[in-house]
Design a protein around this motif. Structure first.
Motif, mmCIF file in Angstrom:
data_model
loop_
_atom_site.group_PDB
_atom_site.id
_atom_site.type_symbol
_atom_site.label_atom_id
_atom_site.label_comp_id
_atom_site.label_asym_id
_atom_site.label_seq_id
_atom_site.Cartn_x
_atom_site.Cartn_y
_atom_site.Cartn_z
ATOM 1 N N SER A 313 0.801 -1.226 0.000
ATOM 2 C CA SER A 313 0.000 0.000 0.000
ATOM 3 C C SER A 313 0.832 1.273 0.000
ATOM 4 N N ASN A 314 2.134 1.141 0.189
ATOM 5 C CA ASN A 314 2.986 2.324 0.326
ATOM 6 C C ASN A 314 3.753 2.583 -0.969
ATOM 7 N N PRO A 315 3.519 3.727 -1.624
ATOM 8 C CA PRO A 315 4.242 4.038 -2.869
ATOM 9 C C PRO A 315 5.752 4.109 -2.684
ATOM 10 N N ASP A 316 6.205 4.404 -1.449
ATOM 11 C CA ASP A 316 7.648 4.432 -1.197
ATOM 12 C C ASP A 316 8.285 3.091 -1.540
ATOM 13 N N PHE A 317 7.541 2.016 -1.302
ATOM 14 C CA PHE A 317 8.065 0.681 -1.553
ATOM 15 C C PHE A 317 7.782 0.223 -2.980
ATOM 16 N N MET A 318 6.660 0.642 -3.532
ATOM 17 C CA MET A 318 6.266 0.209 -4.869
ATOM 18 C C MET A 318 7.309 0.571 -5.918
ATOM 19 N N CYS A 319 7.939 1.725 -5.748
ATOM 20 C CA CYS A 319 8.913 2.183 -6.740
ATOM 21 C C CYS A 319 10.076 1.210 -6.897
ATOM 22 N N TRP A 320 10.442 0.512 -5.820
ATOM 23 C CA TRP A 320 11.574 -0.413 -5.918
ATOM 24 C C TRP A 320 11.215 -1.631 -6.764
ATOM 25 N N SER A 321 9.985 -2.098 -6.658
ATOM 26 C CA SER A 321 9.542 -3.186 -7.534
ATOM 27 C C SER A 321 9.556 -2.738 -8.985
#
Length: 463
Positions: A313-321
């Motif tokens: 749910s956190n875009p901060d983490f999504m960017c790494w994927s």
């Protein structure tokens, strides 16, 4: 002014400036000529230049008509999208640099010379500058001055001014690039990435430059080759994910849609070219600490049962994927993945932290790409040699598909059986025992024992 008229005006102005410089008798005349076109392209403070030249030339600088913001944008657009910039840039590099630049006051160099490169369209700037790193001598040309100046400008544009970020954003926003369509974006990205990645090969090895493949101070100390240039551009590109740059988040719902995202295409292409030049370990060493730090922060702020939901749910983490999805080259993905596992071991990640780092980086790819699943399950389990700690992480992520300590809710006995059967078959082959190194045999034995243990714990199933 219509587009065609503006293009003609730009060309006429470039010719006028070149002619004035060729007829100049004093360095301040050169500065005035360059300022006359720079003022049409950039929001300059003319007083910064006028204060560094002789009084008889100051009125000429201060008297230049300053265009409106809209007019300046149109001039900049026509200059960098057309033949104006390549024409003037070559003259600046081959004529002004060796003959006049050494006489420029510092402020004049910055605002009337460097500005054409530091405030330009980076994708065009690098295509002009990089070939001059290998300039050949002709007609008494001071080749050393040309090359040194080109090196200086590349450091300024790509490293000091964070040009790699600008490149990614240019490709991510075609309105800022040279009219790229979806069909043209991939060839353009590939061309620019190839040029940038070739810089350490072209830079002179005997100079103290941040562009060379082996920065001399490290070489003198007898350390391993450290490409400072690649290290810095990797850090810039990874900062796109750290800062949740919006250019990464356009058209990323499906892998086929990602082909429309020029920023991601550029990041993936750069990482592939860096890895193929032997620096996958450098890329992983920059990537893992950033992601591991985020995972530790997430784990410390939630109970482990809610970690997945928090990461998703956190875009901060999504960017790494998304960053990992941008890498389409199988060789690069394999090399980076290997080094990520080794880096996790180097940073003493525990089993839970390692699982979530792997999940964060690879879960989207693992879910939809058979090649990624095969890389982990077949290549890494059957053919690669890893420390035991890394093997546990591979099994946990790629086979169990759940965090350590969780029940195997997604347990699939046929798939488990298939994997164990392949492991046992490989381990039992006579030629494998005779030819494989002891470490490789130990890896296979560990996999077999660990898989059988989990099958027994689940339902007492025995091969």
């Amino acid at each position: 002014m219509e587009k065609r008229q503006l293009e003609g005006a730009v060309i006429a102005k470039v010719k006028e400036v070149i002619s004035a410089i060729m007829n100049a008798k004093h360095v301040d005349e050169v500065v005035c000529a360059l300022h006359s076109i720079a003022a049409l392209l950039f929001p300059l403070d003319s007083s910064l230049i006028s204060g560094s030249i002789e009084e008889c030339y100051r009125d000429k600088v201060l008297g230049v008509k300053i265009p409106s913001v809209e007019e300046r944008h149109d001039w900049w657009d026509a200059f960098y999208r057309g033949v104006g910039f390549p024409t003037l840039a070559r003259f600046l590099l081959l004529d002004v640099a060796p003959n006049w630049l050494g006489c420029f006051p510092i402020s004049a160099q910055k605002h009337a010379y460097d500005v054409f490169f530091s405030h330009g369209l980076v994708s065009e700037v690098v295509q002009i500058l990089v070939p001059f790193l290998q300039q050949n001598g002709s007609d008494g040309l001071d080749v050393s001055a040309v090359i040194s100046n080109s090196e200086r400008l590349l450091v300024l544009c790509l490293l000091e001014n964070y040009g790699m970020l600008q490149l990614a954003r240019e490709f991510g926003d075609p309105s800022k690039s040279k009219g790229f369509t979806n069909e043209r974006i991939r060839p353009a990205v590939s061309r620019v990435a190839q040029i940038v990645a070739s810089i350490p090969d072209k830079a002179r090895m005997n100079t103290l430059t941040l562009l060379s493949s082996q920065y001399p101070p490290f070489a003198l100390l007898g350390l391993d080759i450290i490409c400072v240039f690649f290290k810095q551009i990797i850090a810039q590109l990874l900062s796109l994910a750290e800062e949740r740059d919006t250019s990464l988040l356009e058209n990323v719902d499906a892998l086929d849609e990602m082909d429309k995202n020029g920023a991601l295409l550029f990041v993936g292409e750069m990482f592939s070219r860096i890895s193929r030049r032997g620096f996958a370990d450098l890329l992983s060493s920059e990537l893992v600490p950033r992601v591991l730090r985020l995972v530790k922060k997430c784990l410390s702020s939630s109970n482990h049962s809610s970690t997945k939901g928090l990461l998703e749910s956190n875009p901060d983490f999504m960017c790494w994927s998304i960053i990992m999805e941008a890498i389409r080259d199988p060789y690069t993905m394999e090399r980076i993945s290997e080094h990520i596992l080794h880096q996790l071991a180097t940073h003493h990640a525990d089993d839970v932290q390692a699982y979530w780092v792997l999940w964060l980086l690879f879960h989207r790819n693992f879910k939809v790409q058979a090649s990624i699943r095969s890389m982990f399950v077949d290549k890494f389990l059957l053919w690669k040699v890893f420390p035991i700690t890394c093997l546990k992480w591979i099994l946990q992520f790629a086979v169990h598909e759940c965090p350590p300590g969780n029940s195997l809710s997604g347990y699939n006995r046929p798939r488990f059986s298939n994997i164990v059967e392949r492991l046992v078959t490989t381990w039992s082959k006579k030629e494998f025992v005779q030819t494989a190194p002891i470490e490789q045999q130990a890896c296979i034995l560990f996999h077999c024992a660990n898989s059988l243990k989990n099958m027994q714990e689940k339902d007492g199933y025995i091969l």
